[in-house]
Structure formats: structure tokens, C-alpha cells
Design a protein around this motif. Structure first.
Motif, short mmCIF file in Angstrom:
data_model
loop_
_atom_site.label_atom_id
_atom_site.label_comp_id
_atom_site.label_asym_id
_atom_site.label_seq_id
_atom_site.Cartn_x
_atom_site.Cartn_y
_atom_site.Cartn_z
N LEU A 73 5.74 17.78 23.45
CA LEU A 73 6.36 17.76 24.16
C LEU A 73 6.66 16.89 25.24
O LEU A 73 7.64 16.55 26.11
CB LEU A 73 5.20 19.49 24.24
N SER A 121 -8.18 24.79 30.65
CA SER A 121 -8.05 25.95 30.56
C SER A 121 -9.66 26.13 30.25
O SER A 121 -10.34 27.49 29.77
CB SER A 121 -7.57 25.95 29.33
N SER A 122 -10.73 24.62 29.74
CA SER A 122 -11.76 26.13 29.71
C SER A 122 -12.54 26.33 31.19
O SER A 122 -13.41 27.36 31.01
CB SER A 122 -13.33 24.64 29.62
N LEU A 144 10.77 20.64 19.09
CA LEU A 144 8.96 20.58 19.33
C LEU A 144 8.93 21.27 17.19
O LEU A 144 8.00 20.39 17.43
CB LEU A 144 8.73 21.67 20.12
N ASP A 152 11.00 26.79 27.97
CA ASP A 152 11.21 27.22 26.74
C ASP A 152 12.75 28.41 27.24
O ASP A 152 13.47 28.55 26.07
CB ASP A 152 10.24 28.92 26.83
N ASP A 177 -0.94 17.70 25.28
CA ASP A 177 -2.04 18.83 24.94
C ASP A 177 -1.52 20.19 23.99
O ASP A 177 -0.18 20.71 24.42
CB ASP A 177 -3.69 19.56 26.40
N LYS A 178 -1.94 19.93 22.63
CA LYS A 178 -1.10 20.94 22.32
C LYS A 178 -1.09 22.58 22.77
O LYS A 178 -0.11 22.89 22.05
CB LYS A 178 -1.06 20.95 20.03
N GLY A 179 -1.99 22.98 23.19
CA GLY A 179 -2.09 24.10 23.82
C GLY A 179 -1.22 24.23 25.14
O GLY A 179 -0.67 25.87 25.87
N ILE A 180 -0.55 23.42 25.62
CA ILE A 180 0.44 23.72 26.77
C ILE A 180 1.61 24.59 26.36
O ILE A 180 1.92 24.39 25.68
CB ILE A 180 0.91 23.14 27.35
N GLY A 181 1.98 26.11 26.82
CA GLY A 181 3.23 26.34 26.01
C GLY A 181 4.11 26.45 27.15
O GLY A 181 4.06 26.35 27.98
N LEU A 182 4.99 26.46 26.16
CA LEU A 182 6.59 26.00 26.91
C LEU A 182 7.03 27.23 28.39
O LEU A 182 7.93 27.42 28.58
CB LEU A 182 7.92 26.31 26.36
N ASP A 183 6.30 28.34 27.74
CA ASP A 183 6.07 29.24 29.38
C ASP A 183 5.27 28.76 30.23
O ASP A 183 5.45 29.35 31.41
CB ASP A 183 5.89 30.83 28.98
N ARG A 192 -11.39 30.29 31.54
CA ARG A 192 -11.99 31.34 30.67
C ARG A 192 -12.37 32.47 30.84
O ARG A 192 -13.35 31.82 32.45
CB ARG A 192 -13.43 30.53 30.10
N ALA A 213 -7.34 20.66 28.79
CA ALA A 213 -8.54 21.15 28.29
C ALA A 213 -8.84 21.48 29.57
O ALA A 213 -10.23 22.18 29.08
CB ALA A 213 -9.04 20.36 27.23
N ARG A 253 -5.36 13.05 29.55
CA ARG A 253 -4.62 13.68 28.66
C ARG A 253 -6.27 14.75 28.13
O ARG A 253 -5.97 16.17 27.62
CB ARG A 253 -4.48 12.57 27.19
#
Lengths: 166, 312
Positions: free
Chosen positions: B291, B229-230, B285, B276, B252-258, B233, B226, B222
Motif C-alpha cells: 500500500l 491500534s493497541s 494491492l 478505496d 502496516d498490513k492492517g491499515i484499511g483502504l477505507d 483497543r 500498531a 513502521r
């Protein structure tokens, strides 16, 4: 440490955790519902007869409030003026949204791009949110300082201390 | 090789759009090929455009005069791809790593391969890295691995008497000096996580990962997004493309539908749609369903429960 995702899932498991609290101390931390009036009422509704070692703590509104309660460190981490960080984060309706909006004003590009969700993402937080928050909590956040600005955090910490002492 | 879904022309078509610099025109590369009666592939179309400019459009006059030329792309030939070298270089930077733990433990299984995406020469690749970089990277990897393997206190690359490279790990132990083990004794999960952590720091082009969740504990999985994404940066960000079956990876709540593509197999082939584009996914959502749960339900096989009665 037992992590379960989401308030609904947690509530279903409360009696299970309470059962385990007959043997070992348990401290359960949960966000307050957006439309519930107050923490004490919610606690007595969810667990009317808690076991001896159970401590159900409500993080008033959300855990993001606890993070912002250390104003100096959160301001510095977000690269914004400390005065812009709310002084009573427990009173915020939506601490997560407040945090994201603070990040929009950050002088640092990686904070802006990491915490603020993209328009097409359909999410409430940005792609680097998890990583940045964990970094902040591990390296910057001071719980004792935060507790002086957040009553719910202070009560949770006292509750943990009492569990540990007994 | 042919497209099973096609009714008339079973050609394979690959189309790639590449944006290298943000404010410069996009490159587009298209390759269409089929197989002849002898089963050998030949090119039916190879086209390169840069914005509105057409850099290449085959078959050209020379191809029509000499059809053997259509057994090779211009992309793969250095003297033919000069006008669009950037595209060739871009493809050259793409990395794919899918560590098969047995291949690291027994490198004789994949003799002679270089740049093996399955890990056959993974240790050689580590050994071939500049020493300072290698040591620094292994140190950071060990620190990260400590999360999943807390007893691992040191990690280093050595060579045995035959010159074969080995990864040695020192495990905390009741023995005061710990116990050294080499890669033969690392678990599948440790090797795969190690490979993943090495791969994300190696190179700057797009990285392709197949089911990075294999052999890992859900709690470790999980936090993989993250970790990505780190790494991404700042200016050193690279595109990471991941295929997965894991609900934990999508937590992870930052994963975009796009950022999520849903693959739905059907009679006419598999349809790939961005998450999306599904109105119900967005609605679920917004209603608070995670998600991971939404996507898992959308892609699950219809009658998986039939597996349970296989034994009957």
C-alpha cells in the motif's frame, strides 16, 4: 537483523546477503511461494552455490504457521478451543487466512475486531494484527513447543544452532 | 480569507458530521463564512441538525435585524449553544499536538500560551497532571522509548528553583550512576516521540497528528500504526487522524483502504478521496504491491527530479 518486505524484494537481494555470508553467518528466512512444490527445490533454485556461512531457510507456507504450531498458547491467546487450532500448520495452504478465520470465532471482541479485516478495508488482516501478533510472540509463544508441530521450524532452529556453534 | 478555487463565491464552508453514540442520530454542523470589505469575517450560514431535526439555522430573524450578530457563531457562546452543547463539547475534546522540539527546549519562545499544540507549554501540561497518573504514564513512555533510545533508563519530571518544569532522563553510561540530562539535550526525535506517546494517552476525543514520522528512524515509524491500534483497543478507543508523507508509516498490513484518504492538489483545489475509491489502488494491492508504494506513487509530485538541477 535485516528485514526486507516481500518475497520478490528478498530474492533480488539474496546474492547480496550471500556475499556478506562470506564474512558473517547469515540465516535468511523466507515464505514458500504459494505454488512452489517444495522447500528444498526452491532453496537450490534461489541459491545454487551458497557461501559457507549462509543458511537459507524456508518457512513452509508462512510464518503464521509457526505461530499456530504452539497450539495451546495460540488457542488461549485467540480465546478459542485448542482443538480448533490445526495440528499440522505446515500443511496449510494459507496459514494467514486460517489464522484470521480462527479469530472470527474468538470469544474476545478485541481479538475478533483486531485480527479480522473490515469488509471495506480491502486487506487480508485486521487493524490490530501487527500489534497482537507481536504481543503473542513476545509474551506467549514457545518456539521449542512449536517446533514439535512444525518440521520447517525445527529445521530452521537446528540450522541456527549449527551457525552459532561454528 | 477566501477559497482560491471558487469562481464566484469565495466563501469558506466547513461541514462536520459527528456520530457520538453508535445507535443515536448523527449531528451535523455547517458553517459558511466570508470576509467583508474591511477584511473582517462574517457568518453567511450556521446550521446544526440532529438526525432530521434542525436545531439551528442562521441567519435567523434576529440576525437580519442586527447583522453585527453575524460576527460570532452560536457554537462558541455558552448561552446560545444549549440546544447542541454536545457538538461544542465534542469540538472542545479534539486535540492537536505537533511538537516543535525547539519550543520545548526554549519555552520562552512561546511565552504565555496554554494548550499550545506546538509544545510551548508541553512540560507544564505534564507537570499539571495528577502525580499518580503522571508517574505511571512517564514510566510507560520510558519503557516504550527504550525501543528507540535504549540507553534511556529513567524519565521523570522535576521543577527547578524558579518553578520551571523540566524533564530529566537518565542515560546508561560508563559512569556507574549514569548521566542525567534534561530536555535541552534530548534529540528532536526523542522529544517528538515523547510528545506522541504522551498525546495518545491524554484525553479521549479525536487526536490530530501532523507528520508523526518527523525526526524518527524508519524502523520506529513502521510500528506507529500498531501502537495506535493497541491504544484504541476496547471502549477507550479514540479516533486518530494523521497526515503523512511517510511510506514507512503506511507499511502496516492492517491499515484499511477505507482508512486512507488521498489528497491530490490540482488547479481547482485539492481533491480528497478515500483510497478505496481508486480501482487501480485495489487492483495493485491485490496483486501484492505494498500500500505504501501504491499511495506514494499516486501522490508524488510530477517533476520532482527538476529539484536536482536547481543549482545550475
Amino acid at each position: 537483523m535485516y528485514v526486507t518486505g516481500g518475497k520478490q524484494r528478498l530474492d533480488k537481494r539474496l546474492s547480496g546477503y550471500d556475499n556478506a555470508a562470506k564474512f558473517w553467518p547469515w540465516c535468511v528466512v523466507r515464505d514458500l511461494d504459494g505454488n512452489a512444490p517444495c522447500a528444498a527445490e526452491l532453496v537450490s533454485r534461489l541459491l545454487p552455490h551458497p557461501a559457507e556461512h549462509m543458511r537459507l531457510r524456508i518457512a513452509v507456507r508462512s510464518c503464521e504457521a509457526w505461530m499456530m504450531a504452539d497450539r495451546e498458547r495460540s488457542g488461549r491467546f485467540l480465546s478459542i478451543a485448542r482443538s480448533v487450532v490445526p495440528s499440522s500448520p505446515d500443511d496449510l495452504d494459507d496459514a494467514k487466512e486460517t489464522l484470521v478465520n480462527l479469530a472470527r470465532r474468538s470469544r474476545r471482541r478485541d481479538v475478533r475486531e483486531g485480527l479480522v479485516p473490515g469488509e471495506r478495508s480491502g486487506r487480508r488482516v485486521g487493524p490490530d494484527y501487527t500489534s497482537l501478533m507481536i504481543e503473542y510472540i513476545h509474551k506467549r509463544w514457545r518456539p521449542d513447543v512449536a517446533a514439535s508441530s512444525s518440521d520447517s521450524l525445527r529445521r530452521c532452529m537446528e540450522s541456527l544452532k549449527s551457525l552459532a556453534e561454528n | 480569507m477566501r477559497s482560491l478555487a471558487a469562481r464566484h463565491r469565495p466563501d469558506i464552508v466547513v461541514r462536520v458530521r459527528i456520530s457520538i453514540e453508535e445507535d443515536e442520530p448523527e449531528w451535523a454542523y455547517e458553517l459558511r463564512f466570508a470576509q467583508n470589505r474591511q477584511g473582517r469575517p462574517f457568518i453567511k450560514k450556521e446550521k446544526v441538525t440532529y438526525g432530521d431535526e434542525v436545531k439551528l439555522d442562521r441567519p435567523d430573524v434576529d440576525d437580519k435585524k442586527d447583522p453585527i450578530r453575524l460576527t460570532q457563531t452560536y457554537l462558541e457562546q455558552v448561552n446560545a449553544n444549549r440546544e447542541f452543547r454536545e457538538v461544542a463539547d465534542f469540538f472542545g475534546r479534539v486535540r492537536y499536538l505537533h511538537i516543535v522540539p525547539q519550543l520545548i527546549r526554549e519555552p520562552e519562545r512561546s511565552v504565555g500560551r496554554t494548550d499550545d499544540p506546538f509544545g510551548g507549554d508541553f512540560l507544564e501540561q505534564i507537570a499539571g497532571t495528577v502525580e499518580r497518573t503522571q508517574k505511571a504514564r512517564l514510566k510507560r513512555i520510558r519503557e516504550a522509548l527504550e525501543v528507540a533510545v535504549p540507553q534511556l533508563k529513567e524519565l521523570e519530571l522535576t521543577r527547578d528553583d524558579n518553578g520551571t518544569p523540566h524533564l530529566r532522563g537518565k542515560y546508561e553510561h560508563w559512569r556507574p550512576h549514569g548521566a542525567w540530562q534534561n530536555e535541552e539535550h534530548f534529540s528532536d526525535g526523542t522529544l517528538r516521540l515523547l510528545g506522541l506517546l504522551w498525546a495518545v494517552r491524554e484525553g479521549a476525543g479525536p487526536l490530530l497528528l501532523k507528520e508523526p514520522e518527523l525526526s524518527l528512524h524508519p524502523e520506529v515509524i513502521r510500528y506507529i500504526p500498531a501502537m495506535f491500534s493497541s491504544i484504541q483497543r476496547g471502549a477507550r478507543g479514540r479516533q486518530i487522524l494523521v497526515s503523512t508523507h511517510s511510506e514507512d508509516l503506511l507499511q502496516d498490513k492492517g491499515i484499511g483502504l477505507d482508512e486512507v484518504l488521498v489528497l491530490e492538489p490540482g488547479k481547482e483545489g485539492t481533491v480528497v478521496s478515500p483510497a478505496d475509491s481508486f480501482k487501480d489502488i485495489k487492483a495493485l494491492l491485490e496483486g501484492g504491491i505494498p500500500l505504501s508504494e501504491v499511495v506514494s506513487n499516486k501522490t508524488k509530485p510530477a517533476n520532482a527530479q527538476q529539484l536536482a538541477i536547481f543549482g545550475k
